[in-house]
Write a protein that holds these residues in place. Structure first.
Motif, mmCIF file in Angstrom:
data_model
loop_
_atom_site.group_PDB
_atom_site.id
_atom_site.type_symbol
_atom_site.label_atom_id
_atom_site.label_comp_id
_atom_site.label_asym_id
_atom_site.label_seq_id
_atom_site.Cartn_x
_atom_site.Cartn_y
_atom_site.Cartn_z
ATOM 1 N N GLY A 1 49.181 27.164 68.839
ATOM 2 C CA GLY A 1 50.679 27.518 69.153
ATOM 3 C C GLY A 1 51.520 28.118 67.879
ATOM 4 N N LYS A 2 50.898 28.447 66.787
ATOM 5 C CA LYS A 2 51.808 28.935 65.667
ATOM 6 C C LYS A 2 50.967 30.171 65.529
ATOM 7 C CE LYS A 2 54.146 25.221 64.776
ATOM 8 N NZ LYS A 2 55.573 25.028 64.807
ATOM 9 N N ASP A 3 51.949 31.104 64.684
ATOM 10 C CA ASP A 3 51.170 32.365 64.318
ATOM 11 C C ASP A 3 51.384 32.311 62.849
ATOM 12 O OD1 ASP A 3 50.827 35.022 63.650
ATOM 13 O OD2 ASP A 3 52.477 36.119 64.932
ATOM 14 N N GLY A 4 50.201 32.337 62.169
ATOM 15 C CA GLY A 4 50.077 32.129 60.922
ATOM 16 C C GLY A 4 50.496 33.451 60.014
ATOM 17 N N LEU A 5 50.587 34.486 61.095
ATOM 18 C CA LEU A 5 50.965 35.979 60.301
ATOM 19 C C LEU A 5 52.541 36.110 60.669
ATOM 20 C CD1 LEU A 5 47.602 37.792 61.182
ATOM 21 C CD2 LEU A 5 48.313 36.810 58.710
ATOM 22 N N ALA A 6 53.145 35.248 61.362
ATOM 23 C CA ALA A 6 54.611 35.628 61.795
ATOM 24 C C ALA A 6 55.385 35.852 60.528
ATOM 25 C CB ALA A 6 55.102 34.381 62.550
ATOM 26 N N PRO A 7 56.320 36.703 60.793
ATOM 27 C CA PRO A 7 57.477 36.958 59.589
ATOM 28 C C PRO A 7 58.100 35.772 59.288
ATOM 29 C CG PRO A 7 58.023 37.781 61.824
ATOM 30 C CD PRO A 7 56.795 37.379 61.914
ATOM 31 N N VAL A 8 58.974 35.860 58.225
ATOM 32 C CA VAL A 8 59.985 34.748 57.950
ATOM 33 C C VAL A 8 60.845 34.725 58.954
ATOM 34 C CG1 VAL A 8 61.468 33.988 56.058
ATOM 35 C CG2 VAL A 8 59.409 34.927 55.260
ATOM 36 N N PRO A 9 61.335 33.374 59.375
ATOM 37 C CA PRO A 9 62.215 33.634 60.410
ATOM 38 C C PRO A 9 63.568 34.093 59.988
ATOM 39 C CG PRO A 9 61.028 31.374 60.273
ATOM 40 C CD PRO A 9 60.512 32.164 59.008
ATOM 41 N N LYS A 10 64.298 34.833 60.934
ATOM 42 C CA LYS A 10 65.663 35.363 60.850
ATOM 43 C C LYS A 10 66.466 33.871 60.401
ATOM 44 C CE LYS A 10 65.604 39.300 62.983
ATOM 45 N NZ LYS A 10 64.990 40.136 62.323
ATOM 46 N N GLY A 11 67.514 34.295 59.167
ATOM 47 C CA GLY A 11 68.347 33.178 58.853
ATOM 48 C C GLY A 11 67.833 32.291 57.855
ATOM 49 N N THR A 12 66.583 32.433 57.428
ATOM 50 C CA THR A 12 65.964 31.399 56.270
ATOM 51 C C THR A 12 66.558 31.789 55.035
ATOM 52 O OG1 THR A 12 63.853 31.484 57.638
ATOM 53 C CG2 THR A 12 63.630 30.919 55.278
ATOM 54 N N VAL A 13 66.850 30.851 54.417
ATOM 55 C CA VAL A 13 67.528 31.075 52.892
ATOM 56 C C VAL A 13 66.315 31.429 51.838
ATOM 57 C CG1 VAL A 13 69.171 30.215 51.141
ATOM 58 C CG2 VAL A 13 69.564 29.783 53.549
ATOM 59 N N CYS A 14 66.365 32.297 51.088
ATOM 60 C CA CYS A 14 65.246 32.679 50.428
ATOM 61 C C CYS A 14 65.796 32.911 48.818
ATOM 62 C CB CYS A 14 64.682 33.875 50.817
ATOM 63 S SG CYS A 14 63.958 33.711 52.349
ATOM 64 N N THR A 15 64.995 32.703 47.986
ATOM 65 C CA THR A 15 65.454 32.955 46.622
ATOM 66 C C THR A 15 65.631 34.384 46.232
ATOM 67 O OG1 THR A 15 63.308 32.726 45.866
ATOM 68 C CG2 THR A 15 64.597 30.846 45.558
ATOM 69 N N ARG B 1 53.456 42.797 59.027
ATOM 70 C CA ARG B 1 53.951 43.606 57.647
ATOM 71 C C ARG B 1 54.428 42.585 56.859
ATOM 72 N NH1 ARG B 1 54.242 48.919 58.545
ATOM 73 N NH2 ARG B 1 54.193 49.492 60.847
ATOM 74 N N PHE B 2 53.919 42.860 55.406
ATOM 75 C CA PHE B 2 54.154 41.969 54.270
ATOM 76 C C PHE B 2 54.599 42.560 53.019
ATOM 77 C CE2 PHE B 2 50.783 40.332 56.644
ATOM 78 C CZ PHE B 2 51.047 38.913 56.924
ATOM 79 N N ASP B 3 55.815 41.998 52.336
ATOM 80 C CA ASP B 3 56.041 42.409 50.943
ATOM 81 C C ASP B 3 56.475 41.501 50.115
ATOM 82 O OD1 ASP B 3 58.898 41.568 51.483
ATOM 83 O OD2 ASP B 3 59.467 43.513 52.941
ATOM 84 N N ARG B 4 57.006 41.673 48.976
ATOM 85 C CA ARG B 4 57.416 40.765 48.068
ATOM 86 C C ARG B 4 58.809 40.905 47.726
ATOM 87 N NH1 ARG B 4 52.890 37.974 46.251
ATOM 88 N NH2 ARG B 4 53.630 37.896 44.175
ATOM 89 N N SER B 5 59.489 41.173 48.610
ATOM 90 C CA SER B 5 61.093 41.379 48.411
ATOM 91 C C SER B 5 62.006 40.206 48.068
ATOM 92 C CB SER B 5 61.633 42.129 49.534
ATOM 93 O OG SER B 5 61.432 41.330 50.721
ATOM 94 N N ASN B 6 61.448 39.073 48.281
ATOM 95 C CA ASN B 6 62.318 37.605 48.054
ATOM 96 C C ASN B 6 61.303 36.529 47.941
ATOM 97 O OD1 ASN B 6 61.852 36.390 50.765
ATOM 98 N ND2 ASN B 6 63.334 38.195 51.181
ATOM 99 N N GLY B 7 61.752 35.295 47.604
ATOM 100 C CA GLY B 7 60.733 34.393 47.438
ATOM 101 C C GLY B 7 60.057 33.708 48.618
ATOM 102 N N CYS B 8 60.819 33.933 49.713
ATOM 103 C CA CYS B 8 60.082 33.374 51.082
ATOM 104 C C CYS B 8 58.916 34.796 51.255
ATOM 105 C CB CYS B 8 61.146 33.751 52.356
ATOM 106 S SG CYS B 8 62.285 32.326 51.948
#
Length: 152
Positions: free
Chosen positions: A91-105, A128-135
């Motif tokens: 029931g979980k997507d291990g490749l899912a994007p960071v949820p909207k509204g998440t507070v990231c460093t 899609r993946f990047d390294r734009s913030n802590g999350c």
């Protein structure tokens, strides 16, 4: 008296469950069931294409990955399949994007990007993946060696 009745009832239910043909995994609320073989039984099975850009150090490229068994042009097919298996939950997507509204460093992990497409556990993948913030850095790092190890 009520406590004794509850204990007797719990013991009776345990006997019914123990005597049934239902595997213990199916009745355990603590662990999700494993990915079933029939979930993987799609045309082509577990097959992903990983495209990495701007990672440097020879990590850039387009890599094919098949799992169960692990093979393909990915530089660490066995490790990549293992990390995908560890991150696969019912029931979980291990490749899912960071949820909207998440507070990231507010940190920047470099210009590297990755695009993962294909089929995993019977489901289509377009991540899609990047390294734009802590999350995003944490999300990337959780999937090493599917994605190349970067940073210090």
């Amino acid at each position: 008296m009520a406590r004794v009745t509850r204990l007797l009832l719990a013991g009776s239910l345990g006997s019914v469950v123990a005597g049934s043909v239902v595997p213990a995994v199916a009745v355990s609320p603590l662990a999700p069931p494993p990915v079933r073989d029939e979930d993987r039984a799609v045309v082509g099975g577990d097959h992903l294409t990983v495209t990495v850009r701007n990672a440097g150090g020879g990590a850039d490229g387009r890599f094919e990955l098949d799992c169960h068994p692990a093979e393909g042009s990915h530089p660490d097919a066995g490790g990549a399949c293992a990390v995908l298996d560890r991150n696969t939950r019912w029931g979980k997507d291990g490749l899912a994007p960071v949820p909207k509204g998440t507070v990231c460093t507010m940190q920047y992990g470099g210009p590297a990007t990755a695009h993962v497409t294909g089929t995993w556990a019977g489901r289509p993948v377009d991540a899609r993946f990047d390294r734009s913030n802590g999350c995003e850095i944490g999300r990337w790092d959780r999937l090493v060696p599917l994605l190349p190890r970067l940073g210090g």
